[in-house]
Design a protein around this motif. Structure first.
Motif, mmCIF file in Angstrom:
data_model
loop_
_atom_site.group_PDB
_atom_site.id
_atom_site.type_symbol
_atom_site.label_atom_id
_atom_site.label_comp_id
_atom_site.label_asym_id
_atom_site.label_seq_id
_atom_site.Cartn_x
_atom_site.Cartn_y
_atom_site.Cartn_z
ATOM 1 N N VAL A 273 1.318 -1.089 -0.351
ATOM 2 C CA VAL A 273 -0.512 0.229 0.009
ATOM 3 C C VAL A 273 0.796 0.877 0.079
ATOM 4 O O VAL A 273 1.705 1.609 0.716
ATOM 5 C CB VAL A 273 -1.307 0.055 1.554
ATOM 6 N N THR A 275 0.303 4.612 0.657
ATOM 7 C CA THR A 275 -0.955 5.736 1.057
ATOM 8 C C THR A 275 -0.625 7.271 0.446
ATOM 9 O O THR A 275 -1.445 7.690 -0.343
ATOM 10 C CB THR A 275 -0.090 5.983 2.423
ATOM 11 N N ASP A 278 -2.045 6.432 -2.752
ATOM 12 C CA ASP A 278 -3.428 5.859 -3.215
ATOM 13 C C ASP A 278 -3.974 4.512 -3.847
ATOM 14 O O ASP A 278 -4.495 4.150 -5.042
ATOM 15 C CB ASP A 278 -4.857 7.037 -3.140
ATOM 16 N N GLU A 279 -2.325 3.250 -4.018
ATOM 17 C CA GLU A 279 -2.179 2.494 -5.131
ATOM 18 C C GLU A 279 -1.426 1.622 -4.458
ATOM 19 O O GLU A 279 -1.041 1.715 -3.214
ATOM 20 C CB GLU A 279 -1.458 3.009 -5.735
ATOM 21 N N ARG A 300 -6.031 0.762 -8.308
ATOM 22 C CA ARG A 300 -5.897 1.537 -7.175
ATOM 23 C C ARG A 300 -7.231 1.427 -6.122
ATOM 24 O O ARG A 300 -7.482 0.281 -6.063
ATOM 25 C CB ARG A 300 -7.167 2.800 -8.406
ATOM 26 N N LYS A 301 -7.357 2.037 -4.927
ATOM 27 C CA LYS A 301 -8.351 1.259 -4.282
ATOM 28 C C LYS A 301 -9.575 0.927 -4.641
ATOM 29 O O LYS A 301 -10.612 1.709 -5.098
ATOM 30 C CB LYS A 301 -8.316 2.909 -3.244
ATOM 31 N N GLY A 307 -8.062 -4.783 -5.387
ATOM 32 C CA GLY A 307 -8.782 -2.920 -4.466
ATOM 33 C C GLY A 307 -9.668 -3.477 -3.363
ATOM 34 O O GLY A 307 -10.268 -2.441 -2.886
ATOM 35 N N LYS A 308 -10.269 -4.258 -3.680
ATOM 36 C CA LYS A 308 -11.748 -4.646 -3.059
ATOM 37 C C LYS A 308 -11.329 -4.838 -1.862
ATOM 38 O O LYS A 308 -11.702 -4.383 -0.222
ATOM 39 C CB LYS A 308 -12.279 -5.471 -3.554
ATOM 40 N N TRP A 310 -8.015 -4.491 0.022
ATOM 41 C CA TRP A 310 -7.426 -2.547 0.691
ATOM 42 C C TRP A 310 -8.951 -2.186 0.826
ATOM 43 O O TRP A 310 -8.566 -1.723 1.651
ATOM 44 C CB TRP A 310 -6.862 -2.349 -0.307
ATOM 45 N N GLU A 311 -9.789 -2.197 0.260
ATOM 46 C CA GLU A 311 -10.566 -0.737 0.498
ATOM 47 C C GLU A 311 -11.405 -1.831 1.894
ATOM 48 O O GLU A 311 -11.988 -0.738 2.699
ATOM 49 C CB GLU A 311 -11.800 -0.772 -0.571
#
Length: 569
Positions: A273, A275, A278-279, A300-301, A307-308, A310-311
């Protein structure tokens, strides 16, 4: 597993259209199965279908124990009925194995296999001229031969087909041996079922089938529990090994290598990550056992599976392609079926994401999510510890101002290189000592911070000019030292001359801190350089540095500066 060519798929269907009716015709003429009690027949088919839906896994092997049922069917009603039963059972077997439209060729492949094996095993049994009335001993022997032919011919058939399409693997693996043992051990149940059917009729399938299926379920539960305990023990061991690594790359290598001990993996991706951007950026990429370059686009988040995860901060598990195909954005290999994706968290914050994948369907048990979450927490801590250690090491061996190595580290490296020289691993070791001419005037004119800016610019210039050939350190004040391994004094002199010439022709920009407006100023400067070499000048590391210092001050500074001088005895 390699993709089966379209021509082979069509060939399998063509062979099936020929073999299927011919096989039943031959079986009917060998043993027509007259006098069938359809209550018994239906109970046998029902028991076989249920057994096909209840396999159990040992390690990575899925075992279907149904040959004891087709043995009882064969002994009771002969070859034709046994062949019919096996063709019926094939349908739930393939459904349980998650056959799709893409793998529909497996139906003709297995149908022909079951038919040919039934003909072979039944034919050998009849050639042995064993009757049910021949006695218990001969019947047991003939039944064992019958079961063995089924499993061995099945093994040969599938191995030959995979060899034909290019999927090469060991002929006799531990999984294969386990399948042989489980199938042969089921033979007494088949004989017992046959005898009970003669005495009790259809109720025999309940009397023997229910306990057998119950034992199968217990084994499934027990094996799952054992796998969880085993995987927990493995993850704890891996966690301890990760904690011992003090290099981030070594931590990642160990983690990705050990994942294969927990589950069947073809692809492993670890994404870090970032931050600030945001990638998710790729840290490690393993495909088919090979380390691949980290050249895939960042995620990407909220995008794609990783990405899902991470989100949301929650793991995702997919057992077949149809479950995840619409979730994917960006790169993912086309032959993947099963995917497990887990957040790597530290202090309840996702710092990275693990995505592991297999070409097999249903490759990952649900218990692996919890196991991987534990293991990923070990990974997060180990990576942070390794990064802290490397950061502290870097601070201890680097000059805080210039970013070059400090003299302590340089001195340690010099001793190691001198040891290599004395052991004959290289022919020469040379040292370049550099001093900025009239540096005190820079500090007095522009200020000490401006002087520091000049030192940083010169450090960058040295790296650009000689970084490929030398280990560069700040010696102290305005002096720098370069260690050139494997270079003679003449070669080191040429490097020194290149540095001197580059510095002389360079214009440096510094801020004039002592002026009223503190404007940017352009200045020129020169350097004086001393060169010494071993073994030509000395056989001592300390004397090598002293000789370079002597060359610098006597041969360059005292003779007008802006010169490269070599040590002369």
């Amino acid at each position: 597993m390699k993709e089966v060519k379209k021509e082979i798929k069509w060939a399998l269907w063509l062979i099936w259209l020929i073999v299927f009716p011919a096989g039943f015709y031959i079986a009917y003429h060998i043993s027509p199965g007259t006098g069938i009690d359809w209550r018994i027949a239906t109970s046998l088919i029902g028991l076989a279908v249920i057994s096909a839906y209840l396999p159990f896994k040992v390690d990575h092997s899925t075992i279907f124990i149904i040959h004891w049922i087709n043995l009882a069917a064969f002994l009771t009603y002969g070859l034709f009925f046994e062949m019919l039963l096996m063709q019926i059972v094939l349908i739930p077997l393939l459904i349980r194995a998650k056959m799709s439209l893409k793998t529909l060729y497996r139906f003709p492949l297995n149908s022909v296999m079951f038919m040919l094996i039934s003909l072979l095993a039944g034919g050998v049994f009849y050639l042995m001229n064993i009757e049910v009335s021949s006695g218990f001993g001969p019947l047991v022997a003939a039944s064992a031969v019958y079961i063995f032919i089924h499993i061995f011919a099945n093994h040969i058939y599938l191995y030959g087909f995979n060899w034909l399409i290019g999927n090469r693997y060991a002929f006799m693996s531990s999984d294969t041996k386990l399948d042989y043992a489980a199938t042969m051990l089921s033979m007494p149940f088949g004989l017992a079922l046959y005898y009970l059917l003669q005495l009790l009729g259809p109720s025999a399938t309940l009397l023997l089938g229910i306990p057998f299926l119950a034992v199968t379920m217990i084994l499934r539960l027990y094996n799952t529990s054992e796998r969880v305990n085993t995987d927990l023990a493995k993850s704890a061991k891996i966690g301890h090994q990760l904690a011992e690594r003090l290099n981030v790359s070594e931590v990642l290598d160990l983690f990705t290598n050990k994942l294969g001990d927990l589950m069947p993996l073809d692809y492993t991706y670890v994404l870090d990550v970032h931050t600030s951007r945001d990638e998710l950026v790729l840290l490690r990429r393993i495909e088919n056992g090979q380390l691949e370059p980290n050249n895939l686009s960042p995620v990407r988040k909220g995008e794609g599976i990783s990405g899902k995860v991470w989100e949301s901060g929650s793991a995702l598990l997919f057992n077949k392609k149809s479950e995840w195909i619409e979730e994917v954005e960006g790169y993912i290999p086309s032959d993947i079926e099963s995917i497990i994706c887990v957040p790597i968290q530290r202090d309840k914050r996702t710092v990275a994401v693990l995505l592991a994948a297999s070409k097999k369907k249903n490759a990952f048990g649900t218990h692996l999510i919890a196991i991987l979450e534990i293991l990923c927490s070990y990974l997060a801590i180990a990576m942070q510890n390794a990064r802290n250690y490397q950061r502290n090491v870097k601070r201890s061996e680097r000059c805080a101002l210039t970013g070059l190595y400090n003299f302590r580290y340089f001195n340690e490296h010099l001793e190691k290189e001198f040891d290599r020289l004395q052991k004959g691993h290289m022919n020469a070791l040379s040292l370049i000592l550099l001093d900025i001419d009239h540096f005190k005037k820079v500090n007095d004119t522009y200020g000490h911070e401006s002087g520091n800016d000049l030192l940083k610019e010169l450090a960058g210039l040295l790296i650009e000019t000689a970084g490929k050939d030398a280990l560069i350190a700040r010696y102290g004040g305005e002096e720098f030292v370069l260690l050139v391994s494997g270079k003679t004094k003449k070669e080191a002199q040429m490097i020194g001359e290149k540095i001197r010439n580059t510095v002389e022709n360079c214009t440096f920009e510094i801020q004039h801190d002592l002026s009223k407006n503190r404007e940017m100023s352009e200045i020129k400067m020169t350097v004086s350089i001393g060169v010494a070499s071993s073994p030509e000048d000395t056989d001592s590391s300390k004397n090598l540095l002293r000789n370079a210092d002597r060359a610098l001050y006597i041969g360059a500074k005292q003779k007008g500066r802006n010169k490269v001088a070599v040590y002369a005895k």
